[in-house]
Design a protein around this motif. Structure first.
Motif, short mmCIF file in Angstrom:
data_model
loop_
_atom_site.label_atom_id
_atom_site.label_comp_id
_atom_site.label_asym_id
_atom_site.label_seq_id
_atom_site.Cartn_x
_atom_site.Cartn_y
_atom_site.Cartn_z
N GLY A 9 -20.51 -33.57 -86.14
CA GLY A 9 -21.87 -34.10 -86.28
C GLY A 9 -22.58 -34.28 -84.96
N GLY A 11 -25.65 -35.67 -84.52
CA GLY A 11 -26.72 -36.68 -84.57
C GLY A 11 -26.51 -37.62 -83.38
N PRO A 12 -27.25 -38.73 -83.36
CA PRO A 12 -27.11 -39.66 -82.23
C PRO A 12 -25.68 -40.17 -82.02
CG PRO A 12 -28.86 -40.36 -83.74
CD PRO A 12 -28.27 -39.13 -84.32
N SER A 13 -24.93 -40.45 -83.09
CA SER A 13 -23.57 -40.99 -82.93
C SER A 13 -22.67 -40.00 -82.20
CB SER A 13 -22.91 -41.28 -84.29
OG SER A 13 -23.67 -42.12 -85.06
N GLU A 32 -21.70 -28.94 -85.22
CA GLU A 32 -22.92 -29.40 -85.93
C GLU A 32 -23.29 -28.33 -86.97
OE1 GLU A 32 -25.18 -32.00 -86.37
OE2 GLU A 32 -26.10 -30.52 -87.69
N ARG A 33 -23.58 -28.79 -88.16
CA ARG A 33 -23.87 -27.88 -89.27
C ARG A 33 -25.23 -27.16 -89.11
NH1 ARG A 33 -23.39 -30.58 -95.04
NH2 ARG A 33 -24.99 -31.87 -94.09
N ARG A 42 -35.97 -33.98 -87.50
CA ARG A 42 -35.85 -35.10 -88.45
C ARG A 42 -36.51 -36.34 -87.86
NH1 ARG A 42 -29.73 -33.67 -89.88
NH2 ARG A 42 -29.39 -34.68 -87.89
N ARG A 44 -36.95 -40.13 -87.64
CA ARG A 44 -36.21 -41.35 -87.97
C ARG A 44 -36.82 -42.53 -87.21
NH1 ARG A 44 -31.01 -39.11 -89.45
NH2 ARG A 44 -31.47 -37.91 -91.30
N GLN A 101 -36.12 -41.97 -82.14
CA GLN A 101 -34.79 -41.35 -82.25
C GLN A 101 -34.81 -39.88 -81.86
OE1 GLN A 101 -32.52 -42.36 -85.74
NE2 GLN A 101 -31.51 -40.39 -85.76
N CYS A 157 -18.69 -38.17 -87.24
CA CYS A 157 -20.06 -38.66 -86.97
C CYS A 157 -21.04 -37.83 -87.79
CB CYS A 157 -20.38 -38.53 -85.49
SG CYS A 157 -19.22 -39.39 -84.41
N ASP A 158 -20.63 -37.44 -88.99
CA ASP A 158 -21.37 -36.42 -89.74
C ASP A 158 -22.29 -37.00 -90.82
OD1 ASP A 158 -19.06 -37.21 -91.00
OD2 ASP A 158 -18.45 -35.21 -91.63
N GLY A 159 -22.73 -38.23 -90.63
CA GLY A 159 -23.78 -38.77 -91.51
C GLY A 159 -23.29 -39.05 -92.92
N GLY A 284 -21.10 -44.40 -87.51
CA GLY A 284 -22.52 -44.26 -87.89
C GLY A 284 -22.72 -44.08 -89.38
N ASP A 285 -23.73 -43.28 -89.72
CA ASP A 285 -24.11 -43.10 -91.13
C ASP A 285 -22.96 -42.56 -92.00
OD1 ASP A 285 -26.65 -43.96 -90.52
OD2 ASP A 285 -27.68 -42.26 -91.47
N GLY A 297 -30.34 -48.96 -88.70
CA GLY A 297 -29.58 -47.71 -88.90
C GLY A 297 -28.99 -47.17 -87.60
N LEU A 298 -29.87 -46.87 -86.68
CA LEU A 298 -29.45 -46.30 -85.41
C LEU A 298 -28.63 -47.32 -84.61
CD1 LEU A 298 -29.83 -43.84 -83.64
CD2 LEU A 298 -32.05 -44.72 -82.96
N1 APR Z 1 -20.15 -30.20 -90.22
C1 APR Z 1 -20.84 -30.37 -89.08
N2 APR Z 1 -21.90 -31.22 -88.97
C2 APR Z 1 -22.24 -31.93 -90.05
C3 APR Z 1 -21.53 -31.83 -91.27
C4 APR Z 1 -20.45 -30.90 -91.34
N3 APR Z 1 -19.73 -30.73 -92.46
N4 APR Z 1 -22.10 -32.65 -92.17
C5 APR Z 1 -23.13 -33.27 -91.53
N5 APR Z 1 -23.21 -32.83 -90.25
C6 APR Z 1 -24.19 -33.22 -89.25
C7 APR Z 1 -25.62 -33.34 -89.76
O1 APR Z 1 -26.28 -32.09 -89.79
C8 APR Z 1 -26.24 -34.31 -88.76
O2 APR Z 1 -26.87 -33.64 -87.70
O3 APR Z 1 -23.89 -34.53 -88.80
C9 APR Z 1 -25.07 -35.12 -88.24
C10 APR Z 1 -25.12 -36.58 -88.65
O4 APR Z 1 -26.24 -37.18 -88.01
P1 APR Z 1 -27.03 -38.43 -88.61
O5 APR Z 1 -27.20 -38.26 -90.08
O6 APR Z 1 -28.23 -38.60 -87.77
O7 APR Z 1 -25.99 -39.65 -88.43
P2 APR Z 1 -25.61 -40.49 -87.13
O8 APR Z 1 -25.46 -39.64 -85.92
O9 APR Z 1 -24.50 -41.39 -87.54
O10 APR Z 1 -26.90 -41.38 -86.86
C11 APR Z 1 -27.09 -42.62 -87.43
O11 APR Z 1 -29.32 -42.13 -86.92
O12 APR Z 1 -29.92 -40.29 -88.14
C12 APR Z 1 -30.06 -41.65 -88.05
O13 APR Z 1 -30.52 -42.56 -90.20
C13 APR Z 1 -29.56 -42.37 -89.22
O14 APR Z 1 -30.39 -44.14 -88.15
C14 APR Z 1 -29.19 -43.56 -88.53
C15 APR Z 1 -28.49 -43.09 -87.30
#
Ligand code: APR
Ligand code: PHB
Length: 389
Positions: A9, A11-13, A32-33, A42, A44, A101, A157-159, A284-285, A297-298
């Motif tokens: 993942g 994202g920020p995490s 990252e997917r 996105r 946020r 974000q 960290c994949d949400g 994270g998420d 959230g963040l």
């Molecule tokens: N393989 C690789 N990457 C993946 C997979 C997978 N199978 N599934 C999901 N992901 C990626 C998503 O495309 C996304 O970019 O993981 C990332 C998760 O990022 P976020 O959803 O932003 O979660 P997180 O980094 O924990 O952030 C938490 O930020 O996005 C906001 O609402 C969220 O405020 C919260 C905080």
């Protein structure tokens, strides 16, 4: 391919964890997917606790943030036509910081790429193997090529929709959830914010929030039925409804303009336990969701990153497994308090379909108590600026 910590993942995490570990010489590979551009598109939230800022500084990525952020010493609450201010700094000595974000994620991607980070984008079919052993590995397809990464640990960290949480067997995993019977319709516009600070508004017609990303970019929300679609809401209808939900003196000075993004987000509270299973850590998420009221959230993602980063440093640099053993309990202890605060703020400010006149009086009494009572304002401020890590 082999690494010390495989991160799922971008994202920020995932990005923040990777950057922090890099600064300690701990090797990571991140998958990252989506594409970087997609992640950055996105929209946020953008309210950061000072604990988050300190992590960004520790990661060496706070230069633009420190230069461009807005510092908020407090926030405004509106109850119909009444408005009052709650200071954060007076009671806690700490403000919150406004920085989108999207910008924060861009800074992290730039830093990672400048450091020559190993990042695979657009990966498909990612799978976690042997997570309950000390030899876990990931498999996935990237650019049409099947790839395997062996590692010591996996950071999930994949949400919310990722694979990591679901890898933990159902007889180990316990999930807690509350779904709220409305959504938030959000509009981003290139207009100056209505006030220096945010306005959380509880009105007869439902909740509204006036927020911002910077001095030229505003973010507004109104509570709406979950059955609504963003395309049903013209910009004019949105601005009209927002004006009806904030005190007249603010409605009169609201600068409206075309929306550059419009979307509806459902509201949910969700926690999964435990946050570690063998060599797999959730962050994270992937492990928890809060409703956006309170902007946690963040910030909850950041506290997980803090605990995991220190746990991994203790493992690699001090040869201690204590942080790893205690990761789930430490992270969850803070998460549940942020869940409580987000739930409380949501219950305080929204209209609920089944609400009785009695329930409404309770809401109004609680808001009046917040307005009049310094202890209540202190409790609010301590939670809003972020509980200690
Ligand atoms: N393989 C690789 N990457 C993946 C997979 C997978 N199978 N599934 C999901 N992901 C990626 C998503 O495309 C996304 O970019 O993981 C990332 C998760 O990022 P976020 O959803 O932003 O979660 P997180 O980094 O924990 O952030 C938490 O930020 O996005 C906001 O609402 C969220 O405020 C919260 C905080
Ligand atoms: C936002 O700016 O998007 C925002 C701010 C505060 C919240 C939620 C969202 O509580």
């Amino acid at each position: 391919m082999r690494t010390q910590v495989a991160i799922i993942g971008g994202g920020p995490s995932g990005l923040l964890l990777a950057q922090l570990l890099h600064r300690k010489g701990i090797d990571t590979v991140l998958i990252e997917r989506k594409t970087r551009e997609y992640v950055l598109s996105r929209i946020r939230a953008g309210v950061l606790e000072t604990g988050f800022i300190e992590l960004m500084r520790l990661a060496g990525v706070a230069e633009r943030l420190d230069r461009e952020c807005l510092i908020h010493d407090g926030t405004l609450f509106a109850l119909d036509e009444e408005i009052f201010h709650v200071s954060f700094t007076q009671t806690t000595g700490r403000p919150v910081v406004i920085y989108g974000q999207t910008e924060l994620t861009r800074d992290l991607y730039d830093a990672r790429e400048a450091a020559g980070a190993k990042i695979f984008y657009q990966v498909e079919d990612a799978e976690i193997h042997d997570a309950d052993t000390q030899k876990p590995y990931l498999t996935f397809t990237a650019g049409g090529e099947a790839t395997r990464i062996d590692c010591d640990f996996i950071a999930g960290c994949d949400g919310f929709h990722g694979i990591s949480r679901k890898t933990i067997p159902l007889d180990v995993r316990q999930e807690y959830e509350k779904v709220y019977p409305f959504g938030w319709l959000g509009v981003l516009s290139e207009t100056p914010p209505i006030d220096e600070e945010l306005i959380y508004s509880c009105s007869q017609r439902g909740f509204a929030l006036c927020s911002m990303r910077n001095r030229q970019l505003s973010r507004h929300y109104i509570q709406c039925p979950l059955s609504d679609h963003p395309e049903d809401w013209s910009d004019a209808a949105f601005w009209d409804e927002l004006k009806r939900r904030i005190p007249q003196q603010y409605a009169d000075r609201l600068v409206t303009g075309p929306s550059i993004e419009k979307s509806i987000a459902p509201l949910r509270s969700f926690v999964t336990e435990p946050m570690r299973w063998g060599s797999l850590f959730l962050c994270g998420d992937a492990a928890h969701i809060v409703p956006p009221t309170g902007a946690k959230g963040l910030n909850t993602a950041a506290s997980d990153v803090h605990y995991l980063y220190h746990a991994l440093c203790e493992h690699y640099l001090e040869k201690s497994s204590r942080g790893i053993e205690e990761y789930s309990a430490r992270a969850l202890a803070r998460i549940w308090k942020a869940e409580r605060f987000s739930w409380w703020m949501t219950m305080l400010l929204h209209r609920f379909p089944e609400q009785t006149e009695f329930d409404l009086r309770m809401q109004r009494a609680e808001i009046a108590f917040l307005r009049e009572n310094e202890s209540a304002r202190r409790v609010f401020a301590e939670n809003y600026v972020g509980l200690p890590y």
